[in-house]
Design a protein around this motif. Sequence first.
Motif, short mmCIF file in Angstrom:
data_model
loop_
_atom_site.label_atom_id
_atom_site.label_comp_id
_atom_site.label_asym_id
_atom_site.label_seq_id
_atom_site.Cartn_x
_atom_site.Cartn_y
_atom_site.Cartn_z
N LEU A 292 0.82 -1.21 0.00
CA LEU A 292 0.00 0.00 0.00
C LEU A 292 0.85 1.27 0.00
N THR A 293 1.91 1.29 0.80
CA THR A 293 2.74 2.50 0.86
C THR A 293 3.48 2.74 -0.45
N GLN A 294 3.96 1.68 -1.08
CA GLN A 294 4.66 1.85 -2.36
C GLN A 294 3.71 2.35 -3.44
N ALA A 295 2.51 1.78 -3.51
CA ALA A 295 1.54 2.20 -4.52
C ALA A 295 1.10 3.64 -4.26
N ALA A 296 0.91 3.99 -3.00
CA ALA A 296 0.47 5.35 -2.67
C ALA A 296 1.54 6.37 -3.06
N ARG A 297 2.79 6.06 -2.82
CA ARG A 297 3.86 6.99 -3.17
C ARG A 297 3.94 7.22 -4.67
N ALA A 298 3.58 6.20 -5.45
CA ALA A 298 3.61 6.34 -6.90
C ALA A 298 2.38 7.11 -7.42
N ALA A 299 1.25 6.99 -6.73
CA ALA A 299 0.00 7.55 -7.25
C ALA A 299 -0.38 8.90 -6.63
N LEU A 300 -0.03 9.10 -5.36
CA LEU A 300 -0.48 10.30 -4.65
C LEU A 300 0.57 11.39 -4.67
N ASP A 301 0.16 12.59 -4.30
CA ASP A 301 1.10 13.72 -4.21
C ASP A 301 2.00 13.57 -3.00
#
Length: 301
Positions: A292-301
């Motif tokens: 979740l943290t890796q995907a969030a860092r790629a998708a979110l600001d």
Amino acid sequence: MHMFDPDALECLAAIVEEGGFERAAQRLHITQSAVSQRLQALEAQAGTVLLVRRPLKATPAGQLLLKHTRQLRLLRADLDRDMRAFAPQSGGRLREQERVAVAVNADSIATWVLPALQEPVAQGLPLEIIADDQDFTQEWLREGQVLGCVTTLDQALRGCRMVPLGAMRYVAVAAPAFAQQRLGGALTPHNFHQVPFVAFNRKDDMQREFVSSRLGLPRLALNQLFVPSSEGQVRAVLAGWGASVVPELLVRGLLAAGELVDIAPGHAERVALYWHCWNLESEVLDGLSQALTQAARAALD
């Protein structure tokens, strides 16, 4: 210390999760009478009532046992994962009722969370995603009903850990013809009250907060319609129901194609998101957190 029967604990969880004795019996493939007997035995062992029947909900003692049950599920999921190193064909034997649950806001489900969880699910993790408003998902964790949640709250609960994920950007959009005919192309202090805004549900304050921030009006009332689906909100806007404030990630392609227009150009609301989970030593939980943290860092600001 009491050693509670795992089958009785799963019975309690099934009653609460399924919302009744009959559906719990169907899920567990036993009779309704057997469900009642297991619950009675568990309450006798615990020495207290675990369920309130009307409305059906767990008592504080029942909530403690539900949390314990879900922690046992996590331990079994860890064991299942570890056993694959010795017997690759042994994976995927977790029972359907031993689901590992997380609470996630609908906008994250509609944008970046599902790809993040592809690998754990492909490995056989019996995952359950519970959708709720981003300001309320932490309550599921507080009550022990999930092992982790995506939320806007940055204060970790006792016994839990918290990781910042990034910020989701929200923009106000409408169909081009609707925006031109009803708003003259853009949102202003003089026209916002003339159009309906498509909100997720009555918990959704994003529409009002965005318009208030954009127009500098601290107190305002909006004409709102409610569509309890992030994708449904977008479809309603495309159909001309009204305007809506939605994640930019969700409508990026539609804006680029001209199927939607930004009715508050240059303005976006950034909503910070956090991952909270039990502070337990678990490879499954660590894997979920990392995905979740890796995907969030790629998708979110």
